[in-house]
Design an enzyme around this catalytic site. Structure first.
Site, PDB file in Angstrom:
ATOM      1  N   LYS A   1      -2.467   5.678  -4.028  1.00  0.00           N
ATOM      2  CA  LYS A   1      -3.659   6.654  -4.044  1.00  0.00           C
ATOM      3  C   LYS A   1      -3.601   8.043  -4.824  1.00  0.00           C
ATOM      4  O   LYS A   1      -2.117   8.238  -4.533  1.00  0.00           O
ATOM      5  CB  LYS A   1      -3.612   7.137  -2.072  1.00  0.00           C
TER       6      LYS A   1
ATOM      7  N   TYR B   1       3.226   9.612   0.433  1.00  0.00           N
ATOM      8  CA  TYR B   1       3.766   8.794   0.569  1.00  0.00           C
ATOM      9  C   TYR B   1       5.748   8.965  -0.234  1.00  0.00           C
ATOM     10  O   TYR B   1       6.609   8.940   0.647  1.00  0.00           O
ATOM     11  CB  TYR B   1       3.862   7.161   0.552  1.00  0.00           C
TER      12      TYR B   1
ATOM     13  N   HIS C   1      -7.261   9.062  -1.779  1.00  0.00           N
ATOM     14  CA  HIS C   1      -6.925   9.146  -0.664  1.00  0.00           C
ATOM     15  C   HIS C   1      -7.789   9.979   0.440  1.00  0.00           C
ATOM     16  O   HIS C   1      -7.671   9.370   1.488  1.00  0.00           O
ATOM     17  CB  HIS C   1      -5.485  10.137  -0.568  1.00  0.00           C
TER      18      HIS C   1
ATOM     19  N   ASP D   1       1.138  -1.388   0.439  1.00  0.00           N
ATOM     20  CA  ASP D   1      -0.238   0.229   0.080  1.00  0.00           C
ATOM     21  C   ASP D   1       1.052   1.490  -0.016  1.00  0.00           C
ATOM     22  O   ASP D   1       1.742   1.260   1.188  1.00  0.00           O
ATOM     23  CB  ASP D   1      -0.895  -0.306   1.411  1.00  0.00           C
TER      24      ASP D   1
HETATM   25  P1  NAD Z   1       0.042   1.175  12.362  1.00  0.00           P
HETATM   26  O1  NAD Z   1      -0.472   0.820  12.973  1.00  0.00           O
HETATM   27  O2  NAD Z   1       0.137   0.200  11.006  1.00  0.00           O
HETATM   28  O3  NAD Z   1       1.546   1.029  13.058  1.00  0.00           O
HETATM   29  C1  NAD Z   1       3.006   1.120  12.555  1.00  0.00           C
HETATM   30  C2  NAD Z   1       4.007   1.212  14.225  1.00  0.00           C
HETATM   31  O4  NAD Z   1       3.544   0.472  14.897  1.00  0.00           O
HETATM   32  C3  NAD Z   1       5.223   1.228  13.727  1.00  0.00           C
HETATM   33  O5  NAD Z   1       5.813   2.483  14.780  1.00  0.00           O
HETATM   34  C4  NAD Z   1       5.318   0.201  13.728  1.00  0.00           C
HETATM   35  O6  NAD Z   1       7.490   0.186  13.977  1.00  0.00           O
HETATM   36  C5  NAD Z   1       4.859  -0.477  14.884  1.00  0.00           C
HETATM   37  N1  NAD Z   1       5.010  -1.961  15.103  1.00  0.00           N
HETATM   38  C6  NAD Z   1       4.293  -2.357  13.834  1.00  0.00           C
HETATM   39  N2  NAD Z   1       4.311  -3.597  13.981  1.00  0.00           N
HETATM   40  C7  NAD Z   1       4.721  -4.125  15.024  1.00  0.00           C
HETATM   41  C8  NAD Z   1       4.743  -4.609  15.794  1.00  0.00           C
HETATM   42  N3  NAD Z   1       4.310  -5.991  15.915  1.00  0.00           N
HETATM   43  N4  NAD Z   1       5.341  -5.254  17.187  1.00  0.00           N
HETATM   44  C9  NAD Z   1       5.714  -3.514  17.562  1.00  0.00           C
HETATM   45  N5  NAD Z   1       5.367  -2.898  17.075  1.00  0.00           N
HETATM   46  C10 NAD Z   1       4.856  -2.900  15.719  1.00  0.00           C
HETATM   47  O7  NAD Z   1       0.240   2.621  11.794  1.00  0.00           O
HETATM   48  P2  NAD Z   1       0.721   3.490  10.361  1.00  0.00           P
HETATM   49  O8  NAD Z   1       1.712   2.856   9.747  1.00  0.00           O
HETATM   50  O9  NAD Z   1       0.210   4.872  10.643  1.00  0.00           O
HETATM   51  O10 NAD Z   1      -0.150   2.660   8.872  1.00  0.00           O
HETATM   52  C11 NAD Z   1      -0.301   1.276   8.144  1.00  0.00           C
HETATM   53  C12 NAD Z   1       0.095   2.023   7.024  1.00  0.00           C
HETATM   54  O11 NAD Z   1      -1.156   2.582   6.386  1.00  0.00           O
HETATM   55  C13 NAD Z   1       0.312   2.541   6.238  1.00  0.00           C
HETATM   56  O12 NAD Z   1       1.881   2.868   6.149  1.00  0.00           O
HETATM   57  C14 NAD Z   1      -0.610   3.707   5.217  1.00  0.00           C
HETATM   58  O13 NAD Z   1      -0.296   2.339   4.608  1.00  0.00           O
HETATM   59  C15 NAD Z   1      -1.459   3.044   5.214  1.00  0.00           C
HETATM   60  N6  NAD Z   1      -2.195   4.415   6.216  1.00  0.00           N
HETATM   61  C16 NAD Z   1      -3.145   5.202   5.131  1.00  0.00           C
HETATM   62  C17 NAD Z   1      -3.596   6.327   5.580  1.00  0.00           C
HETATM   63  C18 NAD Z   1      -4.558   7.049   5.381  1.00  0.00           C
HETATM   64  O14 NAD Z   1      -5.024   8.552   4.767  1.00  0.00           O
HETATM   65  N7  NAD Z   1      -5.474   6.532   3.562  1.00  0.00           N
HETATM   66  C19 NAD Z   1      -3.816   7.079   6.910  1.00  0.00           C
HETATM   67  C20 NAD Z   1      -1.871   5.895   7.551  1.00  0.00           C
HETATM   68  C21 NAD Z   1      -1.586   5.035   6.937  1.00  0.00           C
END
Ligand code: NAD
Length: 286
Positions: free
Chosen positions: A83, A58, A116, A53
């Site tokens: 997006k 990004y 997005h 994704d």
């Molecule tokens: P997430 O909920 O995936 O959390 C990521 C955080 O959790 C990072 O700091 C990572 O180090 C930590 N983490 C991941 N796996 C872990 C584990 N097993 N143990 C401990 N910590 C762990 O949050 P995110 O990155 O905000 O969201 C994921 C994806 O969603 C983004 O990369 C993006 O692709 C998408 N996204 C989309 C939008 C949108 O507006 N459409 C907005 C935000 C994110």
């Protein structure tokens, strides 16, 4: 119809309303940037992720394309989502932005193109979606959907274009479980895709999550991702650490009981972390 080949992967797939199949668990690429972005993305593919994704916003579409190429995987084994950014709302701007994204990705076809954010203040998301319909008719993108749409935004797009977006990608984690929006999606055949599926760690210290993780011999992240899978969501956790990336994939050999699912439902606080989709207008066209 292009069919994603997932046979080699352990990740279950979901069938979208347009017939395309998509892995239920993907790799979120937000903030996967800097010196070793390609290496991080190649690691994700080597570990078994088959869905990435990304977004124009990004700034890493080129790295995503390069990683798919470097992984040596056939194109039809990787499901690619990007997006349309807020600045590019409107019919013609969407066509141009799509061309630019595809070029940066180095692909001749995209699997999923999402709006997005709706940016209601610009009032162009219906025209944007019409452009996506044209791209789909042209076979340049297989599935089209939206992100951060509320029920009202969805109803307007469906009413004015006659097409139901295949996916709505929204903030969703145990403290913000979005049950009403999920029910609306289910009633309309829209797949719910969870962004920040781990709540960026906010629920890792929740006593209910910790108790379940201890009982099941899993980590809090695994319990939360398993909850998403059993709710029927697509989830796209992000991590730059190969150990955590692998941990987040290892959720298909255990199950939560109905009671355990209810326990997790009980910790929902309606606590959004991100922006309000009705108000967010960063970079919006004037
Ligand atoms: P997430 O909920 O995936 O959390 C990521 C955080 O959790 C990072 O700091 C990572 O180090 C930590 N983490 C991941 N796996 C872990 C584990 N097993 N143990 C401990 N910590 C762990 O949050 P995110 O990155 O905000 O969201 C994921 C994806 O969603 C983004 O990369 C993006 O692709 C998408 N996204 C989309 C939008 C949108 O507006 N459409 C907005 C935000 C994110």
């Amino acid at each position: 119809m292009v069919t994603y080949r997932f046979e080699a992967s352990d990740i279950p797939a979901i069938v979208l309303s347009d017939g395309q199949v998509m892995p239920k668990l993907g790799f979120g690429a937000y903030k996967v940037d800097g010196g070793d972005a390609v290496g991080t993305l190649v690691s994700a593919l080597e570990l078994g992720y088959r869905s990435i994704d990304t977004a124009a916003f990004y700034g890493n579409e080129e790295e995503v394309g390069r990683a798919i190429h470097d992984s040596g995987l056939p194109r039809d084994e990787v499901f690619v989502t990007t997006k349309l950014w807020n600045a590019d709302h409107g019919y013609d701007a969407t066509m141009r932005a799509f061309d630019a994204s595809l070029k940066r990705l180095g692909l001749d076809r995209l699997d999923l193109f999402l709006i997005h954010w709706p940016v209601p203040a610009a009032d162009r998301y219906v025209d944007t979606f019409r452009a996506m319909q044209a791209l789909k008719r042209q076979g340049r993108v297989v599935s089209i959907g939206v992100s951060n749409f509320t029920r009202a935004h969805l109803e307007r797009v469906i009413g004015e274009t006659g097409e139901v977006p295949a996916i709505n990608q929204v903030e969703l984690h145990p403290y913000y479980a979005q049950s009403e929006l999920r029910a609306f999606h289910a009633a309309h055949g829209i797949v719910t895709e969870a962004w920040s599926p781990l709540g960026r760690g906010a629920e890792f210290n929740d006593s209910v999550i910790i108790a379940l993780a201890d009982k099941l011999g899993r980590t809090p992240a695994q319990v939360i991702l398993r909850w998403h899978m059993q709710l029927g969501n697509v989830a796209i956790p992000k991590s730059g650490d190969p150990k955590r990336m692998a941990e987040n994939l290892a959720i298909f050999d255990f199950e939560l009981t109905g009671r355990e699912m209810t326990q997790i439902a009980g910790i929902d606080k309606g606590a959004r972390q991100g922006a309000d989709p009705d108000l967010f207008d960063m970079d919006a066209p004037a």
